[in-house]
Design an enzyme around this catalytic site. Structure first.
Site, PDB file in Angstrom:
ATOM      1  N   CYS A   1      -7.558  -4.469  -6.393  1.00 19.81           N
ATOM      2  CA  CYS A   1      -7.276  -5.621  -5.974  1.00 19.81           C
ATOM      3  C   CYS A   1      -6.564  -6.804  -7.012  1.00 19.81           C
ATOM      4  O   CYS A   1      -5.834  -7.539  -6.504  1.00 19.81           O
ATOM      5  CB  CYS A   1      -8.561  -6.433  -5.224  1.00 19.81           C
ATOM      6  SG  CYS A   1      -9.974  -6.900  -6.594  1.00 19.81           S
TER       7      CYS A   1
ATOM      8  N   HIS B   1     -14.156  -9.555  -5.670  1.00 20.03           N
ATOM      9  CA  HIS B   1     -12.957  -9.317  -5.165  1.00 20.03           C
ATOM     10  C   HIS B   1     -12.099 -10.502  -5.376  1.00 20.03           C
ATOM     11  O   HIS B   1     -12.473 -11.555  -5.197  1.00 20.03           O
ATOM     12  CB  HIS B   1     -13.123  -9.024  -3.626  1.00 20.03           C
ATOM     13  CG  HIS B   1     -11.801  -8.736  -2.820  1.00 20.03           C
ATOM     14  ND1 HIS B   1     -11.012  -7.732  -3.219  1.00 20.03           N
ATOM     15  CD2 HIS B   1     -11.360  -9.438  -1.853  1.00 20.03           C
ATOM     16  CE1 HIS B   1     -10.034  -7.903  -2.309  1.00 20.03           C
ATOM     17  NE2 HIS B   1     -10.183  -8.966  -1.600  1.00 20.03           N
TER      18      HIS B   1
ATOM     19  N   ASP C   1      -4.212 -11.365   1.406  1.00 21.48           N
ATOM     20  CA  ASP C   1      -4.986 -10.404   0.627  1.00 21.48           C
ATOM     21  C   ASP C   1      -4.441  -8.971   0.563  1.00 21.48           C
ATOM     22  O   ASP C   1      -4.447  -8.424   1.763  1.00 21.48           O
ATOM     23  CB  ASP C   1      -6.390 -10.322   0.949  1.00 21.48           C
ATOM     24  CG  ASP C   1      -7.281  -9.457   0.051  1.00 21.48           C
ATOM     25  OD1 ASP C   1      -6.680  -8.667  -0.730  1.00 21.48           O
ATOM     26  OD2 ASP C   1      -8.448  -9.452   0.390  1.00 21.48           O
TER      27      ASP C   1
END
Length: 289
Positions: A85, A124, A141
């Site tokens: 991520c 995250h 995202d």
């Protein structure tokens, strides 16, 4: 709780000189407009998701990957690799800022399979993106390594269902003890016909040094899930493909799921090369444990 969105400062995370927008857009196959509008944001987001795989090969070797924009360009854009991520969303933030969007970096607690939100740390990275002329920012995202990931960004509005890229999502508010509203992203599970919690976040801005620390923890801690076994995924219009450890799972667009065990190292390497588009580093063992 109110649905109003407080103003948050922009996080200019990277010097643009290290980022090549033309090369990035070629890598993801985007030939559309280069404007700071909702259509461009949705299109580039979906193109990124379908072009760049999610993978943890650096963390599997107990190495925290570099988040420097030049290194991300070398790895994800020019190097036939993916990332997790922090890599994906840092690279995407570079692209969005180059296109004229205002980007704020957020942290979230991944709650897939969790008993409670508070049981998970903020590990995250997600993005809040402001579009000129739009009343609400968008949750954006491209780095969530799960089948419930956003394929297109969604406006930061509570209790409204959004469809994008063949998936359905909504944002809801959940109670917590902090001073800021807690938002929860949910994805629709078409097999169970129910909503599944994905991750929870507040709108507090985070800075690049915060993610350097989180990235080091996730990439090197022997207790991190990403240092335990291979975890790679790719997304197309037809399917979601995941190799987690030795289990290969294919989920078709209609919800059909097939699974099989991968037992041979050579086959695992072939899968990453041919099915996920990942150039596996020489000498690396994929099937650990």
């Amino acid at each position: 709780m109110s649905d109003s969105v407080p103003s948050v400062p922009s996080v200019q995370s990277v010097p643009s000189v290290q980022f090549d927008l033309d090369a990035y857009l070629r890598r993801i196959g985007w030939e559309g407009e280069r404007r700071a509008d909702a259509a461009t944001l949705r299109g580039v987001h979906l193109a990124h998701m379908r072009a760049l795989p999610f993978e943890n090969l650096d963390a599997l070797r107990r190495e925290a990957p570099s988040l420097d924009p030049a290194d991300l360009m070398a790895k994800l854009v020019h190097g036939r690799r993916g990332g997790y991520c922090y890599e994906h969303n840092t690279l995407f933030a570079c692209a969005l800022e180059a296109l004229g969007f205002r980007v704020t970096l957020l942290t979230a607690r991944v709650v897939v399979g969790a008993d409670s939100i508070a049981s998970r740390p903020r590990t995250h990275m997600a993005l809040l993106v402001d579009i000129p002329g739009e009343p609400q920012p968008y949750l954006t995202d491209v780095g969530f390594g799960a089948i419930g990931a956003l394929l297109e960004p969604v406006p930061l509005v509570a209790d409204v269902e959004f469809a994008g890229g063949g998936r359905r999502h909504r944002l809801v508010h959940v109670p917590h003890d902090g001073p800021l509203e807690m938002w929860l992203l949910q994805a629709h599970d078409q097999v169970k016909d129910d909503w599944a919690d994905q991750y929870a976040f507040t709108l507090e801005p985070f800075e690049k040094p915060d993610f350097e620390v989180i990235n080091w923890h996730i990439g090197t801690n022997p207790r991190s899930p990403f240092t335990q076994s291979v975890y790679v995924q790719s997304v197309s219009a037809a399917r979601h493909l995941l190799l987690h450890g030795r289990l290969l799972t294919e989920t078709r667009a209609d919800g059909t799921v097939t699974e099989r065990e991968v037992t041979d190292e050579a086959e695992a390497r072939r899968l990453l090369e041919e099915e996920f588009g990942i150039a596996v580093p020489e000498g690396m063992t994929l099937l650990t444990g």
